[in-house]
Design a protein around this motif. Structure first.
Motif, PDB file in Angstrom:
ATOM      1  N   GLY A  23       0.834  -1.197   0.000  1.00  0.00           N
ATOM      2  CA  GLY A  23       0.000   0.000   0.000  1.00  0.00           C
ATOM      3  C   GLY A  23       0.872   1.251   0.000  1.00  0.00           C
ATOM      4  N   TRP A  24       0.330   2.327  -0.566  1.00  0.00           N
ATOM      5  CA  TRP A  24       1.110   3.552  -0.710  1.00  0.00           C
ATOM      6  C   TRP A  24       1.477   4.155   0.639  1.00  0.00           C
ATOM      7  CZ3 TRP A  24       4.037   5.880  -4.056  1.00  0.00           C
ATOM      8  CH2 TRP A  24       4.343   7.232  -3.895  1.00  0.00           C
ATOM      9  N   LYS A  25       0.571   4.122   1.613  1.00  0.00           N
ATOM     10  CA  LYS A  25       0.824   4.747   2.910  1.00  0.00           C
ATOM     11  C   LYS A  25       2.002   4.078   3.621  1.00  0.00           C
ATOM     12  CE  LYS A  25      -1.493   5.940   7.262  1.00  0.00           C
ATOM     13  NZ  LYS A  25      -1.208   7.395   7.202  1.00  0.00           N
ATOM     14  N   LYS A  26       1.986   2.755   3.675  1.00  0.00           N
ATOM     15  CA  LYS A  26       3.074   2.044   4.348  1.00  0.00           C
ATOM     16  C   LYS A  26       4.369   2.149   3.551  1.00  0.00           C
ATOM     17  CE  LYS A  26       4.207  -2.366   6.552  1.00  0.00           C
ATOM     18  NZ  LYS A  26       3.731  -3.726   6.853  1.00  0.00           N
ATOM     19  N   TYR A  27       4.266   2.129   2.229  1.00  0.00           N
ATOM     20  CA  TYR A  27       5.450   2.218   1.377  1.00  0.00           C
ATOM     21  C   TYR A  27       6.186   3.537   1.603  1.00  0.00           C
ATOM     22  CZ  TYR A  27       8.264   2.434  -2.919  1.00  0.00           C
ATOM     23  OH  TYR A  27       9.295   2.557  -3.813  1.00  0.00           O
ATOM     24  N   THR A  28       5.443   4.635   1.691  1.00  0.00           N
ATOM     25  CA  THR A  28       6.064   5.954   1.822  1.00  0.00           C
ATOM     26  C   THR A  28       6.496   6.264   3.256  1.00  0.00           C
ATOM     27  OG1 THR A  28       3.836   6.916   2.039  1.00  0.00           O
ATOM     28  CG2 THR A  28       4.870   6.938  -0.144  1.00  0.00           C
ATOM     29  N   GLU A  29       6.204   5.419   4.209  1.00  0.00           N
ATOM     30  CA  GLU A  29       6.685   5.642   5.576  1.00  0.00           C
ATOM     31  C   GLU A  29       8.153   5.258   5.730  1.00  0.00           C
ATOM     32  OE1 GLU A  29       4.094   3.537   8.183  1.00  0.00           O
ATOM     33  OE2 GLU A  29       2.552   5.103   8.196  1.00  0.00           O
ATOM     34  N   SER A  30       8.694   4.583   4.735  1.00  0.00           N
ATOM     35  CA  SER A  30      10.092   4.180   4.764  1.00  0.00           C
ATOM     36  C   SER A  30      10.931   5.151   3.950  1.00  0.00           C
ATOM     37  CB  SER A  30      10.244   2.754   4.202  1.00  0.00           C
ATOM     38  OG  SER A  30      11.595   2.444   3.957  1.00  0.00           O
TER      39      SER A  30
ATOM     40  N   ARG B  37      13.876   4.648   2.974  1.00  0.00           N
ATOM     41  CA  ARG B  37      14.546   3.854   1.941  1.00  0.00           C
ATOM     42  C   ARG B  37      13.664   3.716   0.709  1.00  0.00           C
ATOM     43  NH1 ARG B  37      16.803  -2.259   3.121  1.00  0.00           N
ATOM     44  NH2 ARG B  37      17.258  -2.873   0.976  1.00  0.00           N
ATOM     45  N   ASN B  38      12.379   3.468   0.903  1.00  0.00           N
ATOM     46  CA  ASN B  38      11.466   3.335  -0.229  1.00  0.00           C
ATOM     47  C   ASN B  38      11.299   4.659  -0.976  1.00  0.00           C
ATOM     48  OD1 ASN B  38      10.998   0.611   0.239  1.00  0.00           O
ATOM     49  ND2 ASN B  38       9.172   0.971   1.475  1.00  0.00           N
ATOM     50  N   ILE B  39      11.224   5.768  -0.234  1.00  0.00           N
ATOM     51  CA  ILE B  39      11.091   7.077  -0.872  1.00  0.00           C
ATOM     52  C   ILE B  39      12.315   7.366  -1.738  1.00  0.00           C
ATOM     53  CG2 ILE B  39      10.987   9.556  -0.444  1.00  0.00           C
ATOM     54  CD1 ILE B  39       9.357   8.952   2.059  1.00  0.00           C
TER      55      ILE B  39
ATOM     56  N   LEU C 147      22.885   2.672  -5.553  1.00  0.00           N
ATOM     57  CA  LEU C 147      23.828   1.855  -4.795  1.00  0.00           C
ATOM     58  C   LEU C 147      23.882   2.278  -3.323  1.00  0.00           C
ATOM     59  CD1 LEU C 147      26.791   1.531  -7.298  1.00  0.00           C
ATOM     60  CD2 LEU C 147      25.249  -0.279  -6.544  1.00  0.00           C
ATOM     61  N   VAL C 148      23.441   3.523  -3.052  1.00  0.00           N
ATOM     62  CA  VAL C 148      23.381   3.963  -1.656  1.00  0.00           C
ATOM     63  C   VAL C 148      22.478   3.040  -0.862  1.00  0.00           C
ATOM     64  CG1 VAL C 148      22.713   5.875  -0.142  1.00  0.00           C
ATOM     65  CG2 VAL C 148      23.847   6.343  -2.314  1.00  0.00           C
ATOM     66  N   ARG C 149      21.509   2.466  -1.541  1.00  0.00           N
ATOM     67  CA  ARG C 149      20.588   1.534  -0.891  1.00  0.00           C
ATOM     68  C   ARG C 149      21.342   0.374  -0.237  1.00  0.00           C
ATOM     69  NH1 ARG C 149      15.393  -1.591  -3.118  1.00  0.00           N
ATOM     70  NH2 ARG C 149      15.813  -3.637  -2.250  1.00  0.00           N
ATOM     71  N   LEU C 150      22.466  -0.036  -0.855  1.00  0.00           N
ATOM     72  CA  LEU C 150      23.240  -1.148  -0.287  1.00  0.00           C
ATOM     73  C   LEU C 150      23.771  -0.808   1.095  1.00  0.00           C
ATOM     74  CD1 LEU C 150      25.255  -2.240  -3.454  1.00  0.00           C
ATOM     75  CD2 LEU C 150      23.232  -3.345  -2.486  1.00  0.00           C
TER      76      LEU C 150
ATOM     77  N   LEU D 282      23.637   5.553  11.080  1.00  0.00           N
ATOM     78  CA  LEU D 282      24.053   6.911  10.734  1.00  0.00           C
ATOM     79  C   LEU D 282      22.992   7.610   9.881  1.00  0.00           C
ATOM     80  CD1 LEU D 282      27.849   6.433   9.923  1.00  0.00           C
ATOM     81  CD2 LEU D 282      26.870   7.643  11.876  1.00  0.00           C
ATOM     82  N   GLY D 283      22.385   6.849   8.963  1.00  0.00           N
ATOM     83  CA  GLY D 283      21.331   7.428   8.136  1.00  0.00           C
ATOM     84  C   GLY D 283      20.141   7.878   8.960  1.00  0.00           C
ATOM     85  N   ALA D 284      19.742   7.029   9.922  1.00  0.00           N
ATOM     86  CA  ALA D 284      18.612   7.384  10.786  1.00  0.00           C
ATOM     87  C   ALA D 284      18.933   8.610  11.631  1.00  0.00           C
ATOM     88  CB  ALA D 284      18.249   6.195  11.676  1.00  0.00           C
ATOM     89  N   ILE D 285      20.145   8.676  12.151  1.00  0.00           N
ATOM     90  CA  ILE D 285      20.555   9.828  12.964  1.00  0.00           C
ATOM     91  C   ILE D 285      20.566  11.091  12.118  1.00  0.00           C
ATOM     92  CG2 ILE D 285      22.478  10.860  14.235  1.00  0.00           C
ATOM     93  CD1 ILE D 285      23.201   8.067  15.216  1.00  0.00           C
ATOM     94  N   THR D 286      21.065  10.985  10.889  1.00  0.00           N
ATOM     95  CA  THR D 286      21.123  12.152  10.006  1.00  0.00           C
ATOM     96  C   THR D 286      19.738  12.708   9.734  1.00  0.00           C
ATOM     97  OG1 THR D 286      23.127  11.305   8.943  1.00  0.00           O
ATOM     98  CG2 THR D 286      21.867  12.984   7.749  1.00  0.00           C
ATOM     99  N   LEU D 287      18.768  11.818   9.475  1.00  0.00           N
ATOM    100  CA  LEU D 287      17.403  12.268   9.221  1.00  0.00           C
ATOM    101  C   LEU D 287      16.806  12.964  10.432  1.00  0.00           C
ATOM    102  CD1 LEU D 287      15.946   9.237   7.209  1.00  0.00           C
ATOM    103  CD2 LEU D 287      16.667  11.461   6.340  1.00  0.00           C
ATOM    104  N   ASP D 288      17.221  12.556  11.632  1.00  0.00           N
ATOM    105  CA  ASP D 288      16.727  13.203  12.849  1.00  0.00           C
ATOM    106  C   ASP D 288      17.463  14.497  13.141  1.00  0.00           C
ATOM    107  OD1 ASP D 288      14.845  11.287  13.297  1.00  0.00           O
ATOM    108  OD2 ASP D 288      16.008  10.138  14.741  1.00  0.00           O
ATOM    109  N   ILE D 289      18.735  14.588  12.734  1.00  0.00           N
ATOM    110  CA  ILE D 289      19.530  15.790  13.006  1.00  0.00           C
ATOM    111  C   ILE D 289      19.075  16.959  12.134  1.00  0.00           C
ATOM    112  CG2 ILE D 289      21.823  16.804  12.665  1.00  0.00           C
ATOM    113  CD1 ILE D 289      23.058  14.299  13.742  1.00  0.00           C
ATOM    114  N   LEU D 290      18.688  16.680  10.904  1.00  0.00           N
ATOM    115  CA  LEU D 290      18.354  17.753   9.964  1.00  0.00           C
ATOM    116  C   LEU D 290      17.287  18.714  10.496  1.00  0.00           C
ATOM    117  CD1 LEU D 290      18.472  15.887   6.524  1.00  0.00           C
ATOM    118  CD2 LEU D 290      20.133  17.499   7.475  1.00  0.00           C
ATOM    119  N   PRO D 291      16.150  18.211  11.021  1.00  0.00           N
ATOM    120  CA  PRO D 291      15.174  19.175  11.571  1.00  0.00           C
ATOM    121  C   PRO D 291      15.719  19.942  12.764  1.00  0.00           C
ATOM    122  CG  PRO D 291      14.157  17.015  11.212  1.00  0.00           C
ATOM    123  CD  PRO D 291      15.629  16.831  11.064  1.00  0.00           C
ATOM    124  N   ALA D 292      16.534  19.278  13.600  1.00  0.00           N
ATOM    125  CA  ALA D 292      17.072  19.933  14.791  1.00  0.00           C
ATOM    126  C   ALA D 292      18.046  21.048  14.442  1.00  0.00           C
ATOM    127  CB  ALA D 292      17.754  18.902  15.686  1.00  0.00           C
ATOM    128  N   SER D 293      18.791  20.888  13.341  1.00  0.00           N
ATOM    129  CA  SER D 293      19.804  21.881  12.963  1.00  0.00           C
ATOM    130  C   SER D 293      19.278  22.906  11.959  1.00  0.00           C
ATOM    131  CB  SER D 293      21.023  21.168  12.370  1.00  0.00           C
ATOM    132  OG  SER D 293      20.652  20.396  11.238  1.00  0.00           O
TER     133      SER D 293
END
Length: 790
Positions: free
Chosen positions: A525-532, A534-536, A575-578, A588-599
């Motif tokens: 489903g589109w809703k669950k797919y776009t919550e990731s 990686r999928n986006i 290839l970044v997906r790998l 590190l990717g998860a932390i970066t996504l959380d840091i961006l709004p904070a900074s």
């Protein structure tokens, strides 16, 4: 739901759908207190700082207008901020003020511009001038610029006036929200400061229109935008608070520079090194450049070639100034910023408890020690209708929220339970039914079939992702082989047929990627797919590869080989997906996504400071970098051999984009002295150094260190949060907590029957991003019957 006009003479009709009595003034004030606790700030006290439309039933029209304006103020705030950003960006696309009247230049003399319209002033003549330069190069831009002048003077003025009118109308709505009482609109404290600033800026805009002089309008645009960005104001205040400590350290650096410059003038007199130390000021400038590492070790070579012992002078200076003092500034910024984050967290918790305690006291007018279910549901109904800042709540969601508050199942809310309402409102609830795929809803027989079940299991399995990763590796090898000759520096003109074969293979890979996206969207489903994330990312790259294929194969007259190669190379980004398969990179990717709004807000501060300096640079030095042989400045510029030898012509302040590029170069530090040399030659003096020194001091020495501090602070905060977030799955009283989400049945929540059917998931959607939120801890507390869960 029954609704009536907001301008009805009977205000009670506006709330005809709310259970119980018409909301009293005390209930409305309680709702405002809850809103402030939810948002994490309070501009003014609810009692006395705002107009209360329910306090006086005789002012029916005024009260109705206040409610109406209040809702519009909250709903339109985002749109007004966009208008302010459009006003801010206008400076980048309008004709610069310095060249609107350049009749003193021979190239723009009246006799040379008879056929040119006045839409751009003289800017169009200068910016489009191409010819033989002062250094005898042909077919070159005589006034290098970013080619971003898209608006005429009239268009710029009309857009500016339109934006100012929209901002003024929004401020009228704010005035209406305060009942058109100046005493409320300019209530002492934050409201008075911010509204007085906005009114003053609008008056200055009006004056600039009346006198037809827009020289300082870029500063007004920046200022009006700043008044609407609360995060920017917060970070700017943090910077100002840490300035005394930073200035103390900088004063130490200044003393060291003065001492070593004094020593250098005396020690290097009548030597080759003395050219860099002719006097105290020049010696200080030389050593400041050394601190920035832009001229080290070049600056020391004259004296070092004569005597190796002079290394003691240079090594000791760099050790103290660069390795110690500059890192000490970073340490001070990090310590002060960490302290400010902790202070914000404590102050918001304290403010929320104070506001919610006051709200509870207002609702518990009979001092029973609790408020009824009916009262709380009425409060949520008012929040839903009058407070757009709070997310819309359906009847089922309100029932679940009440159950989360009523931990003891007493069908009433005590003070300890009520204090959680601000956190409860942060929850974003989703029904299981919202995740139903189109196959499940439109073709239930197919969805329940055996072959579809097997397909779903295959697509959701790790083997499917592993197969896609293998395809990615093969695709990378294909692209490498396709570009091998180019990477080795060979001529590829004779390999067009081979490249076409590789491109057909690329099309096959593109088809496989499209199939992957279609399968995942269909199954999940589109809703669950776009919550990731990686999928986006995969979806975005897949769209780019599809566009590349259409561009290559669809017949068209437009051909741009550089664009084609850019889009084709975007395929490699998959290839970044790998990296997601590696735990450390995934973390590190998860932390970066959380840091961006904070900074985000501190980067806005940097943008504002750069904008300020670029505007000043354009006013002071616009047109000073020129290659126009009829302009004497072009010959003066040729004296700056390093500048001209490095072809630094585009590094100028002829327009805003070019100016911002110069300042970005200063942030990077390398070769910034070469740019200074060019402006020294054209201005005929060295006072221009003050401009570059001030920017370096503010942005590189202070703000860049603050940004580093923000990243360091946010990294360690989010590292702890993410490690807890992706810990072991938990079960708390029928609620499953997995990752950052809680999964539960809506019928019974914390032991309270809600009457809600179906399954739900919940996650925290924070309002403020500058302070971390431990989602796991919030979920444990809310879905447990005890308030002491840790």
């Amino acid at each position: 739901m029954e609704t009536t006009s907001l301008f009805s003479t009977d205000m009670t009709s506006t709330y005809s759908s709310i259970d119980g009595d018409f909301p009293s003034s005390h209930m409305y004030q309680a709702v405002q207190l809850i809103r402030d606790a939810y948002l994490g700030y309070q501009d003014a006290p609810v009692e006395g700082g705002y107009y209360d439309p329910y306090d006086n039933e005789e002012r029916t029209v005024r009260n109705a207008i206040s409610v109406f304006c209040g809702k519009l103020v909250a709903e339109l705030r985002g749109a007004v901020v966009l208008v302010c950003w459009a006003l801010f960006m206008l400076t980048f696309f309008e004709p610069p003020t310095w060249c609107r009247d350049a009749s003193d230049l021979q190239i723009a003399a009246p006799s040379h511009r008879a056929a040119v319209t006045d839409q751009f002033g003289d800017c169009k003549i200068l910016f489009e001038a191409v010819g033989v330069t002062a250094d005898m190069e042909e077919n070159q831009a005589l006034y290098p610029n970013f080619d971003s002048m898209l608006l005429t003077i009239a268009q710029s003025r009309n857009i500016e006036i339109s934006c100012v009118i929209l901002i003024f109308m929004y401020m009228l709505l704010q005035f209406g929200d305060d009942g058109f009482f100046p005493s409320f609109f300019f209530y002492r404290g934050y409201k008075r400061w911010i509204h007085a600033s906005q009114c003053s800026i609008l008056i200055m805009f009006l004056v600039s229109v009346l006198i037809d002089n827009t020289t300082f309008n870029p500063f007004f645009r920046m200022a009006i935008l700043g008044t609407f960005l609360r995060g920017f104001q917060r970070e700017l205040l943090t910077l100002l608070k840490m300035l005394p400590d930073v200035i103390y350290v900088l004063s130490m650096l200044g003393i060291i520079v003065i001492f070593y410059a004094w020593f250098g003038v005396v020690m290097f007199v009548d030597t080759a090194q003395g050219r860099a130390f002719p006097n105290l000021l020049e010696g200080m400038w030389t050593l400041w450049i050394s601190v920035t590492t832009a001229n080290y070790p070049d600056v020391s070579m004259d004296s070092y070639n004569e005597n190796r012992l002079v290394a003691i002078f240079w090594v000791s200076f760099m050790s103290v100034s660069f390795f110690y003092i500059m890192n000490l500034i970073l340490a001070v910024c990090a310590q002060q910023y960490d302290k400010s984050i902790n202070d914000r967290k404590v102050s918001r918790e304290k403010l929320a408890n104070e506001l919610l305690s006051k709200a509870f006291t207002l609702l518990d007018s009979e001092n029973r020690g609790f408020v009824s279910r009916e009262c709380v549901m009425n409060v949520m109904a008012i929040l839903n209708r009058d407070i757009p800042e709070v997310r819309s709540m359906s009847t089922d969601k309100k029932s679940i929220f009440y159950a989360l508050l009523d931990k003891d199942g007493s069908d009433s809310i005590c003070l300890d339970e009520f204090l959680d309402i601000g956190v409860v409102l942060l929850l974003n609830l989703s029904k299981e039914a919202d995740y139903a795929t189109w196959v499940e809803t439109k073709f239930p027989s197919v969805y329940q079939s055996e072959w579809y079940t097997r397909l779903s299991e295959a697509v959701k399995s790790n083997r499917f992702d592993a197969a896609i990763d293998v395809i990615l590796v093969l695709n990378a090898i294909t692209i490498f082989m396709q570009d091998y000759s180019m990477l080795m520096g060979r001529d590829t003109a004779s390999e067009s047929q081979t490249l076409e074969k590789w491109e057909k293979l690329e099309t096959l890979f593109t088809a496989l990627y499209v199939m992957e996206v279609m399968l995942k969207v269909t199954i999940n489903g589109w809703k669950k797919y776009t919550e990731s994330a990686r999928n986006i990312f995969d979806f975005f790259i897949t769209c780019m590869t599809v566009l590349a294929s259409f561009y290559i194969y669809y017949p068209n007259t437009y051909t741009n080989k550089h664009l084609i190669r850019f889009i084709v190379m975007a395929r490699v980004l998959r290839l970044v997906r790998l990296l997601f398969a590696i735990e450390s990179f995934r973390l590190l990717g998860a932390i970066t996504l959380d840091i961006l709004p904070a900074s985000r807000d501190i980067f806005v501060v940097l943008l504002f400071v750069a904008y300020f300096f670029a505007t000043i640079g354009q006013l002071l030095y616009g047109g000073y970098i020129t290659r126009d042989p009829s302009n004497p400045l072009s010959y003066a510029l040729l004296e700056a051999s390093d500048f001209t030898g490095s072809a630094y012509w585009p590094n100028n302040f002829n327009d805003m984009f070019s100016g911002m590029n110069v300042l970005f170069n200063l942030l990077v530090v390398n070769n910034w002295t070469t740019e200074v040399q060019g402006f020294e030659s054209t201005t005929g003096g060295r006072t221009v150094r003050l401009f570059f020194f001030a920017f370096h001091l503010v942005c590189v020495t202070v703000i860049s260190n603050v940004i580093t501090s923000v990243v360091i602070n946010s990294f360690f905060q989010q590292l702890e949060v993410i490690e807890r977030r992706y810990g072991v799955n938990e079960q708390i009283e029928g609620t499953s907590i997995r990752g950052r989400r809680a999964f539960f049945r809506g019928s019974v929540v914390t032991g309270t029957n809600t009457g809600v059917l179906g399954g739900y998931s919940a996650h925290v959607k924070a309002v403020n991003f500058d302070v971390d939120v431990d989602e796991r801890q919030v979920m444990r507390k809310l879905f447990s019957r005890s308030n002491t869960v840790t």
